[in-house]
Write a protein that holds these residues in place. Structure first.
Motif, PDB file in Angstrom:
ATOM      1  N   LEU A 183      -2.272  38.408  -9.618  1.00 39.69           N
ATOM      2  CA  LEU A 183      -2.113  37.095 -10.235  1.00 39.69           C
ATOM      3  C   LEU A 183      -1.961  36.057  -9.134  1.00 39.69           C
ATOM      4  CD1 LEU A 183       0.389  37.777 -13.183  1.00 39.69           C
ATOM      5  CD2 LEU A 183      -2.083  37.399 -13.330  1.00 39.69           C
ATOM      6  N   VAL A 184      -2.782  35.009  -9.211  1.00 43.41           N
ATOM      7  CA  VAL A 184      -2.762  33.946  -8.203  1.00 43.41           C
ATOM      8  C   VAL A 184      -2.730  32.607  -8.933  1.00 43.41           C
ATOM      9  CG1 VAL A 184      -3.989  32.892  -6.269  1.00 43.41           C
ATOM     10  CG2 VAL A 184      -4.039  35.368  -6.567  1.00 43.41           C
ATOM     11  N   PRO A 185      -1.802  31.694  -8.558  1.00 40.33           N
ATOM     12  CA  PRO A 185      -0.821  31.820  -7.482  1.00 40.33           C
ATOM     13  C   PRO A 185       0.390  32.636  -7.901  1.00 40.33           C
ATOM     14  CG  PRO A 185      -0.541  29.728  -8.584  1.00 40.33           C
ATOM     15  CD  PRO A 185      -1.734  30.384  -9.217  1.00 40.33           C
ATOM     16  N   GLY A 186       1.163  33.042  -6.908  1.00 46.01           N
ATOM     17  CA  GLY A 186       2.385  33.770  -7.204  1.00 46.01           C
ATOM     18  C   GLY A 186       3.454  32.878  -7.791  1.00 46.01           C
ATOM     19  N   VAL A 187       3.378  31.571  -7.497  1.00 50.29           N
ATOM     20  CA  VAL A 187       4.322  30.593  -8.051  1.00 50.29           C
ATOM     21  C   VAL A 187       3.520  29.406  -8.561  1.00 50.29           C
ATOM     22  CG1 VAL A 187       6.273  29.073  -7.595  1.00 50.29           C
ATOM     23  CG2 VAL A 187       6.146  31.305  -6.466  1.00 50.29           C
ATOM     24  N   LEU A 188       3.640  29.113  -9.853  1.00 47.83           N
ATOM     25  CA  LEU A 188       2.958  27.975 -10.474  1.00 47.83           C
ATOM     26  C   LEU A 188       3.980  26.866 -10.710  1.00 47.83           C
ATOM     27  CD1 LEU A 188       0.492  26.688 -11.900  1.00 47.83           C
ATOM     28  CD2 LEU A 188       1.303  27.791 -14.011  1.00 47.83           C
ATOM     29  N   LEU A 189       3.681  25.664 -10.211  1.00 43.70           N
ATOM     30  CA  LEU A 189       4.569  24.517 -10.373  1.00 43.70           C
ATOM     31  C   LEU A 189       4.114  23.659 -11.553  1.00 43.70           C
ATOM     32  CD1 LEU A 189       5.046  23.382  -6.646  1.00 43.70           C
ATOM     33  CD2 LEU A 189       6.574  24.766  -8.053  1.00 43.70           C
ATOM     34  N   LEU A 190       5.049  23.366 -12.448  1.00 45.07           N
ATOM     35  CA  LEU A 190       4.804  22.457 -13.564  1.00 45.07           C
ATOM     36  C   LEU A 190       5.829  21.332 -13.470  1.00 45.07           C
ATOM     37  CD1 LEU A 190       4.231  24.953 -16.532  1.00 45.07           C
ATOM     38  CD2 LEU A 190       2.509  23.836 -15.114  1.00 45.07           C
ATOM     39  N   GLN A 191       5.335  20.086 -13.401  1.00 43.66           N
ATOM     40  CA  GLN A 191       6.220  18.938 -13.221  1.00 43.66           C
ATOM     41  C   GLN A 191       6.309  18.140 -14.516  1.00 43.66           C
ATOM     42  OE1 GLN A 191       4.289  16.966  -9.925  1.00 43.66           O
ATOM     43  NE2 GLN A 191       5.381  18.203  -8.406  1.00 43.66           N
ATOM     44  N   ALA A 192       7.547  17.891 -14.934  1.00 40.89           N
ATOM     45  CA  ALA A 192       7.761  17.199 -16.203  1.00 40.89           C
ATOM     46  C   ALA A 192       7.153  15.804 -16.191  1.00 40.89           C
ATOM     47  CB  ALA A 192       9.261  17.127 -16.513  1.00 40.89           C
ATOM     48  N   GLU A 193       7.155  15.131 -15.025  1.00 45.35           N
ATOM     49  CA  GLU A 193       6.612  13.778 -14.972  1.00 45.35           C
ATOM     50  C   GLU A 193       5.109  13.737 -15.174  1.00 45.35           C
ATOM     51  OE1 GLU A 193       8.226  15.351 -12.608  1.00 45.35           O
ATOM     52  OE2 GLU A 193       7.456  14.950 -10.587  1.00 45.35           O
ATOM     53  N   ALA A 194       4.449  14.894 -15.085  1.00 45.88           N
ATOM     54  CA  ALA A 194       3.001  14.950 -15.293  1.00 45.88           C
ATOM     55  C   ALA A 194       2.647  15.265 -16.743  1.00 45.88           C
ATOM     56  CB  ALA A 194       2.385  16.002 -14.370  1.00 45.88           C
ATOM     57  N   ALA A 195       3.630  15.299 -17.608  1.00 47.71           N
ATOM     58  CA  ALA A 195       3.380  15.656 -19.005  1.00 47.71           C
ATOM     59  C   ALA A 195       2.442  14.652 -19.663  1.00 47.71           C
ATOM     60  CB  ALA A 195       4.704  15.727 -19.768  1.00 47.71           C
ATOM     61  N   VAL A 196       1.477  15.184 -20.418  1.00 46.01           N
ATOM     62  CA  VAL A 196       0.531  14.366 -21.162  1.00 46.01           C
ATOM     63  C   VAL A 196       0.632  14.774 -22.630  1.00 46.01           C
ATOM     64  CG1 VAL A 196      -1.886  13.759 -21.512  1.00 46.01           C
ATOM     65  CG2 VAL A 196      -1.028  14.168 -19.186  1.00 46.01           C
ATOM     66  N   GLY A 197       0.977  13.823 -23.492  1.00 47.73           N
ATOM     67  CA  GLY A 197       1.134  14.141 -24.913  1.00 47.73           C
ATOM     68  C   GLY A 197       2.316  15.040 -25.176  1.00 47.73           C
ATOM     69  N   GLY A 198       3.322  14.945 -24.297  1.00 41.93           N
ATOM     70  CA  GLY A 198       4.537  15.728 -24.513  1.00 41.93           C
ATOM     71  C   GLY A 198       4.537  17.091 -23.874  1.00 41.93           C
ATOM     72  N   SER A 199       3.469  17.483 -23.200  1.00 40.99           N
ATOM     73  CA  SER A 199       3.415  18.807 -22.567  1.00 40.99           C
ATOM     74  C   SER A 199       2.692  18.731 -21.231  1.00 40.99           C
ATOM     75  CB  SER A 199       2.719  19.822 -23.480  1.00 40.99           C
ATOM     76  OG  SER A 199       1.361  19.460 -23.682  1.00 40.99           O
ATOM     77  N   VAL A 200       2.937  19.716 -20.395  1.00 42.66           N
ATOM     78  CA  VAL A 200       2.267  19.831 -19.110  1.00 42.66           C
ATOM     79  C   VAL A 200       1.718  21.249 -18.994  1.00 42.66           C
ATOM     80  CG1 VAL A 200       4.458  20.416 -17.986  1.00 42.66           C
ATOM     81  CG2 VAL A 200       2.529  19.653 -16.598  1.00 42.66           C
ATOM     82  N   SER A 201       0.527  21.367 -18.470  1.00 41.10           N
ATOM     83  CA  SER A 201      -0.122  22.687 -18.438  1.00 41.10           C
ATOM     84  C   SER A 201      -0.610  23.009 -17.036  1.00 41.10           C
ATOM     85  CB  SER A 201      -1.303  22.736 -19.419  1.00 41.10           C
ATOM     86  OG  SER A 201      -2.297  21.795 -19.044  1.00 41.10           O
ATOM     87  N   GLY A 202      -0.806  24.264 -16.800  1.00 46.24           N
ATOM     88  CA  GLY A 202      -1.355  24.772 -15.545  1.00 46.24           C
ATOM     89  C   GLY A 202      -2.015  26.109 -15.823  1.00 46.24           C
ATOM     90  N   SER A 203      -2.497  26.752 -14.781  1.00 48.02           N
ATOM     91  CA  SER A 203      -3.172  28.032 -14.994  1.00 48.02           C
ATOM     92  C   SER A 203      -2.883  28.994 -13.848  1.00 48.02           C
ATOM     93  CB  SER A 203      -4.684  27.846 -15.133  1.00 48.02           C
ATOM     94  OG  SER A 203      -5.246  27.387 -13.919  1.00 48.02           O
TER      95      SER A 203
END
Length: 282
Positions: A183-203
């Motif tokens: 699994l890559v990356p080993g650490v996924l960063l999700l920042q609350a200030e980047a939320a769009v429509g109440g949620s923030v996503s990554g992969s």
């Protein structure tokens, strides 16, 4: 006194040498192994007749008694083959004790090989080992019997199995280290200030660097953190050798979000992979 005992000691040593296994003829070893086979066959015959059935023991639901029996039978069989094949160029000094120890070694190697195989399969099919109050079916016992016999017959198979198990448990070799799922990356960063429509996503991406194909429909995909965190496959089709699949991770922060770390877990094809999802706030 020691001088008088000297010739006696030499005579005893000479007699032991002459009577020792290294001086035996191939016929003696042939009789020895045939005796083992006859005893094992007699045990099998007796064990399948009602009252003479083998007693139960604590590990009977893990390794049936037929497993060490089959390992000894396979070892005695290959010993007979060796004695018959090399009777004309017999090397007693090199192989006498090897032939004597073969049945015992077969019991050990057959049992350990079956144990190793069962615990590897348990990671893929948890029910492969019966519960403590159950035993193997006749068909399951027959499969374990064949495995133990083959390992007892061909000791190279056991050595290769041990090498692979050690590579997995204590540190993979160069080839094993490159052929795996990741699994890559080993650490996924999700920042609350980047939320769009109440949620923030990554992969996170699942890479298949093995020679196997995995069905993601039967994979187990989970993440800690409760309802604020969700995960899913945009494409859950089979992942072949060299392929990769993305895993969508969505964080829906509450009214007063707090920083946290969650664990994304993927269980597929006997592998268990994890990645850290780190949620941050301003």
């Amino acid at each position: 006194m020691d001088a008088r005992l000297g010739p006696f000691r030499k005579a005893v040593r000479k007699a032991i040498y002459k009577l020792g296994p290294t001086r035996w003829s191939p016929l003696a070893f042939l009789v020895y192994q045939v005796a083992w086979i006859v005893a094992l066959v007699a045990l099998m015959t007796a064990a399948t007749r009602g009252q003479a059935a083998p007693p139960s023991y604590n590990w009977d639901h893990v390794v049936p008694l037929w497993v060490p029996w089959a390992g000894a039978l396979g070892s005695s069989t290959i010993s007979v083959v060796g004695v018959v094949s090399h009777s004309r160029e017999w090397d007693g000094l090199g192989f006498a004790y090897w032939h004597l120890a073969r049945p015992i070694l077969g019991m050990i190697t057959g049992s350990v090989a079956v144990l190793a195989l069962l615990f590897v399969l348990k990671g893929i099919a948890p029910d492969v080992i019966p519960a403590s109050n159950e035993n193997y079916t006749a068909g399951g016992t027959a499969v374990l019997f064949v495995i133990a016999f083959v390992v007892g017959y061909r000791e190279e198979t056991f050595r290769e199995l041990v090498k692979r198990v050690v590579d997995v448990l204590l540190g993979p070799g160069e080839k094993a280290a490159t052929q795996r799922l990741a699994l890559v990356p080993g650490v996924l960063l999700l920042q609350a200030e980047a939320a769009v429509g109440g949620s923030v996503s990554g992969s996170v991406t699942l890479f298949n660097n093995t020679q196997d194909t995995f069905d993601l429909k039967s994979a187990k995909l989970t993440i800690t953190g409760g309802p604020e965190f969700t995960v899913g496959w945009p494409d859950n089709g089979p992942v072949g050798p060299g392929d990769a699949r993305a895993i969508n991770v969505v964080w829906t922060p509450g009214g007063s979000p707090l920083p946290s770390e969650q664990i994304l877990r993927v269980e597929v094809g006997g592998y268990t992979l994890t990645s850290t999802v780190r949620a941050t706030v301003p």
